[in-house]
Design an enzyme around this catalytic site. Structure first.
Site, PDB file in Angstrom:
ATOM      1  N   PRO A 227      30.922   0.654  47.430  1.00 20.73           N
ATOM      2  CA  PRO A 227      30.106   0.499  48.641  1.00 20.73           C
ATOM      3  C   PRO A 227      29.602  -0.932  48.756  1.00 20.73           C
ATOM      4  CG  PRO A 227      28.871   1.655  46.940  1.00 20.73           C
ATOM      5  CD  PRO A 227      30.247   1.464  46.393  1.00 20.73           C
ATOM      6  N   ASP A 401      28.015  -4.990  45.223  1.00 21.07           N
ATOM      7  CA  ASP A 401      28.305  -3.597  44.909  1.00 21.07           C
ATOM      8  C   ASP A 401      26.976  -2.842  44.926  1.00 21.07           C
ATOM      9  OD1 ASP A 401      28.897  -1.133  43.824  1.00 21.07           O
ATOM     10  OD2 ASP A 401      30.130  -1.912  42.191  1.00 21.07           O
ATOM     11  N   HIS A 402      26.782  -2.029  45.991  1.00 28.21           N
ATOM     12  CA  HIS A 402      25.480  -1.396  46.185  1.00 28.21           C
ATOM     13  C   HIS A 402      25.185  -0.313  45.152  1.00 28.21           C
ATOM     14  CE1 HIS A 402      21.860  -1.247  48.300  1.00 28.21           C
ATOM     15  NE2 HIS A 402      22.260  -0.918  49.519  1.00 28.21           N
ATOM     16  N   ARG A 403      26.182   0.098  44.357  1.00 29.68           N
ATOM     17  CA  ARG A 403      25.927   1.050  43.275  1.00 29.68           C
ATOM     18  C   ARG A 403      25.121   0.391  42.157  1.00 29.68           C
ATOM     19  NH1 ARG A 403      31.978   2.518  41.799  1.00 29.68           N
ATOM     20  NH2 ARG A 403      31.937   0.226  41.750  1.00 29.68           N
ATOM     21  N   ILE A 405      23.681  -3.089  42.579  1.00 31.15           N
ATOM     22  CA  ILE A 405      22.779  -4.143  43.048  1.00 31.15           C
ATOM     23  C   ILE A 405      22.051  -3.658  44.300  1.00 31.15           C
ATOM     24  CG2 ILE A 405      22.617  -6.520  43.873  1.00 31.15           C
ATOM     25  CD1 ILE A 405      25.222  -7.085  42.315  1.00 31.15           C
TER      26      ILE A 405
END
Length: 429
Positions: A227, A401-403, A405
């Site tokens: 994501p 990487d929203h998982r 950060i």
């Protein structure tokens, strides 16, 4: 005995390669360390060395063959000691009776199944102990069809009930009707449908290189599985450009000329050190927190894109970064990079400003947690000291990487990066 030469894994991600060229022929004597072949991986063309001494007796894969799986036997070498020694005469020996293979019962819906007494006994033991042995697939098929496994005699190892027993019991060889009923091995072996385009437009079919295939696969996986969150800042470059001019004047005698990208690499690395929450990789139930900033630099080559790495860039001088970038980029374009020079990295930078691109969003290179996309520096109206002025401004976009950060941490990183570029003396301190 003959020595098998197998297709080597020349990088951690290599699954197959192209045997570009043989450097030996059948009948040649080779010693440990001699070059045998050139192999094209997904990133570079590398030389394959001999490990053993001997004589090449057979080349099993022709030069130019692509898609050769890692571990495939590509040649045979006869050891020198074996060539000199006469081959011993073989005398046939009778195989022990105990090793005679037992006939395997043939199961069919129209023929009565033959089972041994041992299998029947084991089946009775299963029923008596209320502990029916059956494969997971056999149990699922029986459950879906309302079949009682207590009435089935298993023909698998140790009387285990297998899929064939269920099919024979039902009187027909069923094909699993749902994905859950399919064997995992069958799911993996099912080939993906060929991607074809039906067109009457005049065209040329261009075969993809291993690098292009890898780029297509990895970027597809990245966009599907990672994501992305995108954060953009406008950065004033006037101070950095002035410092660059002064540094280049002092480095001219050493033959070093700093580029804007060299200085941005240093700024990116320092920002990662100052905001360590962005110097990470997502790893399922864990997260890797890196202790140094290794920057992958996107370099365009004729066959695609490769990312040589500047290791520990935060602790290197600008002149050292500039020299390394030049050397790595030159070897990358020649296809001569070693795996350790492009495998790894903690973050990437992609600069398309020299091509006039104002702003773009880059795709993260897994397993890294971020990539910085740099646009062109251009003259823009800009507020300087509360007054409208003309300044050289660049747009930079971070893909995170929203998982791993959070948006707030990504925003802090972009803020620190902007400050480092707009007050560039910190790059040489």
């Amino acid at each position: 005995m003959p020595i098998e030469l197998k297709m080597p894994a020349l990088s951690p991600t290599m699954e197959e390669g192209t045997l570009s060229r043989w450097l030996v022929k059948e009948g040649d004597s080779v010693s440990s360390g001699d070059l045998l072949a050139e192999i094209e991986t997904d990133k570079a063309t590398m030389e394959f060395e001999a490990i053993d001494d001997g004589i090449v007796t057979k080349l099993l894969v022709a030069a130019g063959t692509d898609g050769v799986k890692v571990g495939t036997v590509i040649a045979m070498i006869q050891g020198e000691d074996e060539v000199a020694a006469p081959a011993p005469k073989s005398t046939p020996t009778a195989a022990p009776k105990s090793e005679t293979p037992k006939p395997v019962p043939i199961l069919s819906s129209s023929v009565e199944r033959q089972v041994s007494a041992t299998q029947a006994i084991k089946h009775l033991e299963n029923v008596q102990n209320d502990r029916i042995k059956a494969s997971p697939l056999a149990k699922r098929i029986a459950t879906n069809n309302g079949l009682d496994l207590a009435g089935v005699t298993g023909t698998g190892p140790n009387g285990r009930i297998v899929k064939a027993d269920i099919e024979a019991l039902s009187g027909e060889a069923r094909s699993p009707s749902t994905p859950q009923e399919r064997e995992p091995s069958l799911r993996q072996e099912t080939p993906a449908p060929a991607f074809t385009i039906d067109t009457d437009i005049p065209h040329e079919v261009i075969k993809l290189s291993n690098m292009r295939k890898t780029i297509a696969r990895r970027l597809t996986e990245s966009k599907q599985q990672v994501p992305h969150i995108y954060l953009t800042v406008d950065v004033r470059l006037d101070a950095l450009l002035k410092l660059r001019g002064e540094l280049n004047a002092s480095l001219e005698a050493r033959g070093i000329k700093l580029s804007v990208n060299d200085m941005l690499i240093k700024a990116l690395a320092l920002a990662l050190v100052q905001v360590p929450k962005c110097n990470v990789s997502f790893a399922g139930d864990n997260m890797l927190q890196y202790a140094r900033a290794d920057i992958s630099v996107a370099v365009s080559v004729p066959t695609g894109l490769i990312t040589p790495i500047i290791t520990d860039a935060a602790n290197k001088s600008l002149s050292k970064i500039s020299t390394e970038v030049g050397e790595l980029a030159a070897r990358a374009k020649e296809g001569k990079l070693q795996p350790h020079e492009y495998q790894g990295g903690t973050a990437s930078i992609s600069n398309m400003g020299m091509m006039g691109i104002k702003q773009f969003d880059a795709v993260i290179n897994p397993p890294q947690g971020m990539i910085l996309a740099v646009g062109a520096g251009e003259k823009r109206p800009y507020i300087v000291d509360d007054a409208l002025a003309i300044a050289t401004v660049m747009s930079a976009t971070g893909s995170f990487d929203h998982r791993a950060i959070d948006g707030a941490d990504g925003a802090m990183f972009m803020k620190v990066f902007k400050e480092l570029v707009e007050k560039p003396l910190g790059l040489v301190a």
